[in-house]
Scaffold this motif. Structure first.
Motif, PDB file in Angstrom:
ATOM      1  N   VAL A  68      -8.264   7.910  -1.797  1.00  0.00           N
ATOM      2  CA  VAL A  68      -8.253   6.515  -1.340  1.00  0.00           C
ATOM      3  C   VAL A  68      -7.866   6.496   0.124  1.00  0.00           C
ATOM      4  N   ASP A  69      -8.519   5.607   0.864  1.00  0.00           N
ATOM      5  CA  ASP A  69      -8.040   5.273   2.202  1.00  0.00           C
ATOM      6  C   ASP A  69      -7.518   3.850   2.079  1.00  0.00           C
ATOM      7  N   VAL A  70      -6.204   3.688   2.075  1.00  0.00           N
ATOM      8  CA  VAL A  70      -5.630   2.363   1.789  1.00  0.00           C
ATOM      9  C   VAL A  70      -5.996   1.332   2.852  1.00  0.00           C
ATOM     10  N   VAL A 124      -2.913   1.022   8.263  1.00  0.00           N
ATOM     11  CA  VAL A 124      -2.517   1.812   7.084  1.00  0.00           C
ATOM     12  C   VAL A 124      -1.265   1.198   6.447  1.00  0.00           C
ATOM     13  N   ASN A 125      -0.213   1.021   7.244  1.00  0.00           N
ATOM     14  CA  ASN A 125       1.097   0.651   6.673  1.00  0.00           C
ATOM     15  C   ASN A 125       1.133  -0.788   6.172  1.00  0.00           C
ATOM     16  N   LEU A 126       0.362  -1.689   6.798  1.00  0.00           N
ATOM     17  CA  LEU A 126       0.431  -3.097   6.356  1.00  0.00           C
ATOM     18  C   LEU A 126      -0.858  -3.584   5.709  1.00  0.00           C
ATOM     19  N   ARG A 127      -2.009  -3.373   6.388  1.00  0.00           N
ATOM     20  CA  ARG A 127      -3.258  -3.812   5.758  1.00  0.00           C
ATOM     21  C   ARG A 127      -3.454  -3.038   4.445  1.00  0.00           C
ATOM     22  N   GLY A 128      -2.971  -1.770   4.424  1.00  0.00           N
ATOM     23  CA  GLY A 128      -3.075  -0.945   3.222  1.00  0.00           C
ATOM     24  C   GLY A 128      -2.315  -1.567   2.055  1.00  0.00           C
ATOM     25  N   LEU A 129      -1.150  -2.094   2.375  1.00  0.00           N
ATOM     26  CA  LEU A 129      -0.313  -2.766   1.371  1.00  0.00           C
ATOM     27  C   LEU A 129      -1.049  -3.987   0.808  1.00  0.00           C
ATOM     28  N   PHE A 130      -1.575  -4.771   1.727  1.00  0.00           N
ATOM     29  CA  PHE A 130      -2.313  -5.998   1.394  1.00  0.00           C
ATOM     30  C   PHE A 130      -3.518  -5.667   0.499  1.00  0.00           C
ATOM     31  N   PHE A 131      -4.303  -4.643   0.887  1.00  0.00           N
ATOM     32  CA  PHE A 131      -5.507  -4.304   0.107  1.00  0.00           C
ATOM     33  C   PHE A 131      -5.143  -3.730  -1.267  1.00  0.00           C
ATOM     34  N   CYS A 132      -4.155  -2.836  -1.307  1.00  0.00           N
ATOM     35  CA  CYS A 132      -3.819  -2.204  -2.603  1.00  0.00           C
ATOM     36  C   CYS A 132      -3.302  -3.248  -3.578  1.00  0.00           C
TER      37      CYS A 132
END
Ligand SMILES: NC(=O)c1ccc[n+]([C@@H]2O[C@H](COP(=O)([O-])OP(=O)(O)OC[C@H]3O[C@@H](n4cnc5c(N)ncnc54)[C@H](O)[C@@H]3O)[C@@H](O)[C@H]2O)c1
Length: 260
Positions: A68-70, A124-132
């Motif tokens: 996965v690419d978060v 990665v650190n924030l948009r990744g959180l939002f998407f996951c």
């Protein structure tokens, strides 16, 4: 051993290395069905084999290793779809993937940080959180249960000079956690945050990294270097039924540097 995690389906992003790998091992030891989701797929597969060999007969559930690419929404939707195809439910999401050490960052002062690196880290650190979270929430809402655990950092409590983009992302993670907790509590979904202290998580640390990690030992009430295993107990607690009435909280595990 913590009760209540047997057969739970737990996704750990960034589970191929470092602290994420220690969480995966802890969940496997507790009998959960573990999904190691990482941008480093060979690393995720290697971690899955290593953990399966360590845990042995204690947990016969398969450990799933996924790419996965978060920071990519399609990729996070794919991750959730593959987990559902394999296990038909999602009980917990651990948002651990970050630009940190395997994917490195500039640890210099504000003037030295390239705006492109600022954007990449936030992706990665924030948009990744939002998407996951968006990828798993439809399933958790249908189940009327779920645990989301986001990873902040001890650096946010007193500020920490250098890598201001990283510290900013981890501070935002706490606000994200509080807000999402209020948005999804009506569907019986818990959202909490775990903040590790300065942890020796590197597999082959340089002398400089060891010095950096050792520098925190003297600041702690408990005077030693923090290692990934130190954070696993709090993680298992937050993912288990023992914490069913806790939400929106940040649990600090740093050996006693910051007292919240
Ligand atoms: N080690 C510490 O001192 C410390 C302290 C506080 C908080 N943290 C946090 O704990 C978490 C784990 O830290 P660590 O020390 O194990 O870091 P690490 O760099 O060793 O591991 C991060 C993992 O995330 C993966 N990853 C990176 N980008 C990704 C992406 N776009 N999609 C999917 N996976 C990706 C990496 O491949 C790696 O497996 C991070 O959120 C970090 O910010 C670490």
């Amino acid at each position: 051993m913590i009760d209540g995690l047997k057969d739970k389906v737990v996704i750990v992003t960034g589970g191929a290395h470092g602290i994420g790998k220690a969480y995966c091992k802890g969940f496997a030891d507790a009998g959960a069905r573990v999904v190691i989701a990482d941008i480093d797929q060979p690393g995720a597969e290697a971690a899955a084999s290593e953990i399966a060999a360590d845990v042995g007969a204690k947990n016969l559930s398969p450990i799933l290793a996924l790419h996965v690419d978060v920071s990519n929404e399609e990729s996070t939707k794919n991750m959730a779809a593959q987990v559902l195809e394999k296990f038909a439910r999602i009980d917990a999401l651990i948002n651990n993937a970050a630009v940190f050490s395997v994917v490195p960052m500039n640890r210099g002062r504000i003037e030295t940080i390239d705006p492109a690196e600022w954007d990449k880290l936030m992706a990665v650190n924030l948009r990744g959180l939002f998407f996951c979270c968006r990828a798993v929430l439809p399933t958790m809402r249908t189940q009327q249960s779920g645990k989301i655990i986001n990873i902040a950092s001890g650096t946010v409590f007193a500020g920490s000079p250098g890598r201001i983009h990283y510290v900013t992302s981890k501070t935002a993670t706490i606000g994200f956690t509080r807000t999402l907790a209020r948005e999804v509590g009506g569907d019986n979904i818990n959202v909490n945050c775990l903040a590790p202290g300065n942890t020796l998580s590197e597999e082959n640390p340089s002398a400089e990294t060891i010095r950096l990690r050792e520098s925190s030992a003297g600041l702690r009430a408990l005077k030693r270097v923090q290692v990934p295993q130190d954070v696993v107990g709090a993680m298992l607690f937050l993912a288990s039924p023992l914490s069913d009435f806790m939400t929106g909280q940040t649990v600090n595990v740093d050996g006693g540097i910051s007292f919240l």
